[in-house]
Design a protein around this motif. Structure first.
Motif, mmCIF file in Angstrom:
data_model
loop_
_atom_site.group_PDB
_atom_site.id
_atom_site.type_symbol
_atom_site.label_atom_id
_atom_site.label_comp_id
_atom_site.label_asym_id
_atom_site.label_seq_id
_atom_site.Cartn_x
_atom_site.Cartn_y
_atom_site.Cartn_z
ATOM 1 N N VAL A 424 0.833 -1.204 0.000
ATOM 2 C CA VAL A 424 0.000 0.000 0.000
ATOM 3 C C VAL A 424 0.863 1.249 0.000
ATOM 4 C CG1 VAL A 424 -1.654 1.337 1.362
ATOM 5 C CG2 VAL A 424 -1.984 -1.116 1.080
ATOM 6 N N TYR A 425 1.905 1.255 0.824
ATOM 7 C CA TYR A 425 2.789 2.411 0.870
ATOM 8 C C TYR A 425 3.529 2.595 -0.449
ATOM 9 C CZ TYR A 425 2.291 3.663 5.797
ATOM 10 O OH TYR A 425 1.818 4.116 6.992
ATOM 11 N N GLY A 426 3.859 1.481 -1.112
ATOM 12 C CA GLY A 426 4.490 1.594 -2.416
ATOM 13 C C GLY A 426 3.571 2.264 -3.433
ATOM 14 N N VAL A 427 2.286 1.883 -3.411
ATOM 15 C CA VAL A 427 1.310 2.507 -4.305
ATOM 16 C C VAL A 427 1.164 3.987 -3.984
ATOM 17 C CG1 VAL A 427 -1.121 2.548 -4.987
ATOM 18 C CG2 VAL A 427 0.065 0.354 -4.697
ATOM 19 N N LEU A 428 1.078 4.306 -2.686
ATOM 20 C CA LEU A 428 0.957 5.705 -2.283
ATOM 21 C C LEU A 428 2.188 6.514 -2.683
ATOM 22 C CD1 LEU A 428 -0.638 5.374 1.278
ATOM 23 C CD2 LEU A 428 -1.752 6.089 -0.846
ATOM 24 N N ALA A 429 3.351 5.884 -2.654
ATOM 25 C CA ALA A 429 4.570 6.577 -3.062
ATOM 26 C C ALA A 429 4.508 6.956 -4.537
ATOM 27 C CB ALA A 429 5.795 5.696 -2.793
ATOM 28 N N VAL A 430 4.001 6.039 -5.360
ATOM 29 C CA VAL A 430 3.863 6.326 -6.785
ATOM 30 C C VAL A 430 2.867 7.460 -7.007
ATOM 31 C CG1 VAL A 430 3.118 5.382 -9.004
ATOM 32 C CG2 VAL A 430 4.498 3.982 -7.454
ATOM 33 N N VAL A 431 1.747 7.425 -6.268
ATOM 34 C CA VAL A 431 0.728 8.479 -6.395
ATOM 35 C C VAL A 431 1.299 9.825 -5.969
ATOM 36 C CG1 VAL A 431 -1.494 9.284 -5.522
ATOM 37 C CG2 VAL A 431 -1.183 6.862 -6.086
ATOM 38 N N GLU A 432 1.967 9.840 -4.811
ATOM 39 C CA GLU A 432 2.561 11.078 -4.303
ATOM 40 C C GLU A 432 3.578 11.648 -5.285
ATOM 41 O OE1 GLU A 432 4.506 13.962 -1.571
ATOM 42 O OE2 GLU A 432 2.506 13.083 -1.685
ATOM 43 N N ALA A 433 4.491 10.807 -5.751
ATOM 44 C CA ALA A 433 5.518 11.280 -6.675
ATOM 45 C C ALA A 433 4.896 11.777 -7.971
ATOM 46 C CB ALA A 433 6.519 10.152 -6.965
ATOM 47 N N GLY A 434 3.888 11.049 -8.473
ATOM 48 C CA GLY A 434 3.235 11.464 -9.707
ATOM 49 C C GLY A 434 2.557 12.812 -9.577
ATOM 50 N N LEU A 435 1.837 13.017 -8.482
ATOM 51 C CA LEU A 435 1.151 14.294 -8.277
ATOM 52 C C LEU A 435 2.136 15.444 -8.086
ATOM 53 C CD1 LEU A 435 -1.775 13.200 -5.907
ATOM 54 C CD2 LEU A 435 -1.958 13.923 -8.297
ATOM 55 N N MET A 436 3.170 15.208 -7.269
ATOM 56 C CA MET A 436 4.139 16.269 -7.022
ATOM 57 C C MET A 436 4.868 16.655 -8.305
ATOM 58 S SD MET A 436 4.080 17.214 -3.776
ATOM 59 C CE MET A 436 5.686 17.818 -3.253
ATOM 60 N N ILE A 437 5.274 15.671 -9.091
ATOM 61 C CA ILE A 437 5.981 15.971 -10.334
ATOM 62 C C ILE A 437 5.060 16.661 -11.331
ATOM 63 C CG2 ILE A 437 7.083 14.909 -12.351
ATOM 64 C CD1 ILE A 437 8.195 12.767 -10.442
ATOM 65 N N LYS A 438 3.827 16.190 -11.422
ATOM 66 C CA LYS A 438 2.877 16.782 -12.374
ATOM 67 C C LYS A 438 2.649 18.256 -12.089
ATOM 68 C CE LYS A 438 -2.005 16.596 -13.730
ATOM 69 N NZ LYS A 438 -3.292 15.870 -13.559
ATOM 70 N N TYR A 439 2.351 18.592 -10.819
ATOM 71 C CA TYR A 439 2.022 19.980 -10.505
ATOM 72 C C TYR A 439 3.272 20.846 -10.387
ATOM 73 C CZ TYR A 439 -2.817 18.642 -9.933
ATOM 74 O OH TYR A 439 -4.091 18.184 -10.187
ATOM 75 N N ALA A 440 4.401 20.237 -10.060
ATOM 76 C CA ALA A 440 5.637 21.011 -10.042
ATOM 77 C C ALA A 440 6.020 21.427 -11.463
ATOM 78 C CB ALA A 440 6.762 20.196 -9.409
ATOM 79 N N LYS A 441 5.853 20.523 -12.430
ATOM 80 C CA LYS A 441 6.159 20.847 -13.815
ATOM 81 C C LYS A 441 5.162 21.829 -14.421
ATOM 82 C CE LYS A 441 8.658 16.664 -15.261
ATOM 83 N NZ LYS A 441 8.647 15.501 -16.192
ATOM 84 N N ALA A 442 3.929 21.801 -13.935
ATOM 85 C CA ALA A 442 2.897 22.688 -14.494
ATOM 86 C C ALA A 442 3.215 24.154 -14.254
ATOM 87 C CB ALA A 442 1.540 22.334 -13.894
ATOM 88 N N GLY A 443 3.934 24.437 -13.188
ATOM 89 C CA GLY A 443 4.308 25.812 -12.914
ATOM 90 C C GLY A 443 3.214 26.595 -12.226
ATOM 91 N N PRO A 444 3.495 27.838 -11.862
ATOM 92 C CA PRO A 444 2.531 28.667 -11.131
ATOM 93 C C PRO A 444 1.372 29.094 -12.017
ATOM 94 C CG PRO A 444 4.446 29.963 -11.730
ATOM 95 C CD PRO A 444 4.761 28.544 -12.109
ATOM 96 N N PRO A 445 0.240 29.438 -11.408
ATOM 97 C CA PRO A 445 -0.906 29.906 -12.193
ATOM 98 C C PRO A 445 -0.637 31.279 -12.788
ATOM 99 C CG PRO A 445 -1.332 30.179 -9.851
ATOM 100 C CD PRO A 445 -0.038 29.431 -9.959
ATOM 101 N N ALA A 446 -1.390 31.601 -13.836
ATOM 102 C CA ALA A 446 -1.274 32.920 -14.446
ATOM 103 C C ALA A 446 -1.853 33.977 -13.520
ATOM 104 C CB ALA A 446 -1.996 32.936 -15.791
ATOM 105 N N GLU A 447 -1.433 35.211 -13.716
ATOM 106 C CA GLU A 447 -1.894 36.289 -12.839
ATOM 107 C C GLU A 447 -3.405 36.446 -12.880
ATOM 108 O OE1 GLU A 447 -1.066 41.070 -12.087
ATOM 109 O OE2 GLU A 447 0.276 39.880 -13.351
ATOM 110 N N ALA A 448 -4.002 36.289 -14.041
ATOM 111 C CA ALA A 448 -5.446 36.458 -14.168
ATOM 112 C C ALA A 448 -6.223 35.413 -13.379
ATOM 113 C CB ALA A 448 -5.855 36.398 -15.635
#
Length: 466
Positions: A424-448
């Motif tokens: 279970v922790y292995g699955v959660l690690a994959v989920v955590e890493a996937g989410l963190m990498i996805k949103y880290a790469k997406a960058g900050p929101p636009a000013e608007a």
């Protein structure tokens, strides 16, 4: 392996895994609060965009930390019922305070912060994230109070009729010298973890010359935070080493693989010993340094493993009171080594990016990004050293680890829970890493997308409801 070994493996795996998230949550809560304060004071929407970007990563990590932390409570009653019965009167008090005061405070105001962007006055909303940051530090204090009592039991009396330790002074538990030395050391480590993550993610974007307006100040914030935290770790670590020598001399001797008492004592740069860890084979020492680290004097005496073993046999009865020396020795050095590497990277990157410069050196940005793992490794090896170098005690001087395991839980039950939790922790690690990498790469929101509506304004949106 027997049930004891498996129970120790399970607790070690789940605890180290959980502690991957805790330092980052504590550290990021402070940095997000600082960024939102900068926005509130200046009105510069760059800081608002940075707040929401790092706040999103903080929320992902916080949620995963809560999920993985729940398992820790179950294990005390499942695999360590003898330990729970013996120390529950004391150990339960700081854990209850952590849940009732710190965690509820933290989670309540975090909810207000998430959903209050368009509904709370700016000052009140800012106070919410600062309350979260303070609450996370208070939460760490109570958790460390429970652990410090295991390292240096104080504020209790032993009830021979019930064969258990009972709380006599909660004040003594909360003023334990090990606790007072451990708390700043741990918090500085948390802030370093967050600082390294921030500059690593910022470096990834700056290498691609994207989101420069947000990532440049984020890079500087992460680098400065890392260096301040690194110096705090050095100072608090020096204090903690002296307290450790006073309260658990065997742990200090094991950390240095010092087999024979010495005055003055050398610091071991490198040691190769027997596989059993009973004696050194090759050593490379620096004279007098260990004496200073352990006692504050270049001529101080440091007790060796062999002398302490004989002393403990006389004090506690027959038995082997030496921890597994190779793990203690190398865990201590890997903890320090990875921390020093993170500090060196921060110093180099801070110098090369001074005055807003962006060096055209791909290797530099690649090293900065890869540095994200360094504080996590340092934290993990630090906890491994702290817990394994205390062996064979689960509560130092009072209860041996072998006596704390659940007597009625067999190997099959422990294997089952170990496999289930690990998967279970292995699955959660994959989920955590996937989410963190996805949103880290997406960058900050636009000013608007981040300018909030005024409180009560019609048509406002839940700007943080991702």
């Amino acid at each position: 392996m027997d049930a004891l070994d498996l129970a120790r493996w399970q607790f070690g795996i789940t605890t180290v895994y959980h502690f991957l998230f805790v330092p980052l949550s504590i550290g990021l809560s402070l940095l997000v609060a600082i960024l939102q304060t900068a926005w509130a004071r200046t009105g510069n929407t760059v800081y608002l965009r940075a707040t929401k970007f790092w706040g999103k990563l903080f929320l992902i990590n916080f949620a995963m930390g809560v999920v993985t932390g729940i398992v820790q409570e179950f294990q005390f009653g499942m695999n360590w019922s003898a330990y729970s019965r013996y120390v529950g009167d004391i150990f339960g008090a700081p854990l209850a305070m952590e849940a009732l005061v710190a965690f509820f405070l933290e989670s309540t105001f975090l909810g207000l912060w998430i959903f209050g962007w368009d509904r709370l006055p700016k000052a009140v909303h800012l106070a919410c994230i600062w309350t979260v940051a303070v609450g996370s530090a208070v939460s760490a204090f109570f958790i460390l109070a429970a652990n410090a009592w295991m390292q240096n039991p104080r504020g209790f009396r032993f009830n021979p009729a019930a064969d258990r330790a009972e709380l006599s002074s909660f004040t003594e538990v909360l003023t334990n010298k090990v606790l007072l030395a451990t708390v700043p050391h741990t918090l500085f480590a948390c802030w370093m973890t967050a600082g390294v993550l921030v500059f690593a993610v910022a470096a990834w974007h700056l290498a691609r010359r994207s989101h420069l307006d947000v990532m440049l100040p984020s890079l500087r914030l992460g680098l400065v935070t890392t260096l301040i935290a690194a110096f705090g770790i050095l100072i608090s670590g020096d204090l903690l080493g002296k307290v450790m020598t006073e309260t658990q001399p065997m742990k200090m001797a094991a950390a240095e693989a010092l087999y024979e008492s010495a005055q003055p004592a050398p610091f071991s740069l490198f040691t190769i010993g027997t596989l059993s860890g009973t004696e050194p084979v090759i050593t490379l020492d620096v004279p007098r340094v260990l004496s200073f680290v352990a006692t504050g004097s270049l001529d101080g005496r440091v007790e060796g493993i062999n002398d302490l073993q004989r002393e403990y046999v006389q004090k506690y009865g027959p038995g082997d009171y030496r921890p597994y020396i190779p793990i203690a020795y190398w865990g201590f050095r890997l903890m320090m080594g990875f921390g020093f590497l993170a500090m060196i990277v921060a110093v180099v990157l801070l110098w090369l990016t001074r005055k807003g410069r962006l060096p055209d050196r791909p290797w530099l940005w690649r090293i900065a990004v890869l540095s994200v793992v360094l504080p996590f490794l340092a934290n993990s090896f630090g906890w491994i050293f702290t817990e394994m170098a205390r062996q064979p005690w689960v509560v130092f001087g009072l209860l041996r680890t072998a006596d704390g395991v659940s007597p009625a839980v067999g190997i099959g039950a422990v294997i089952t829970s170990l496999v289930v939790f690990t998967v279970v922790y292995g699955v959660l690690a994959v989920v955590e890493a996937g989410l963190m990498i996805k949103y880290a790469k997406a960058g900050p929101p636009a000013e608007a997308d981040v300018v909030p509506a005024e409180p009560g304004e019609e048509g406002g949106t839940l700007s943080f409801a991702y």
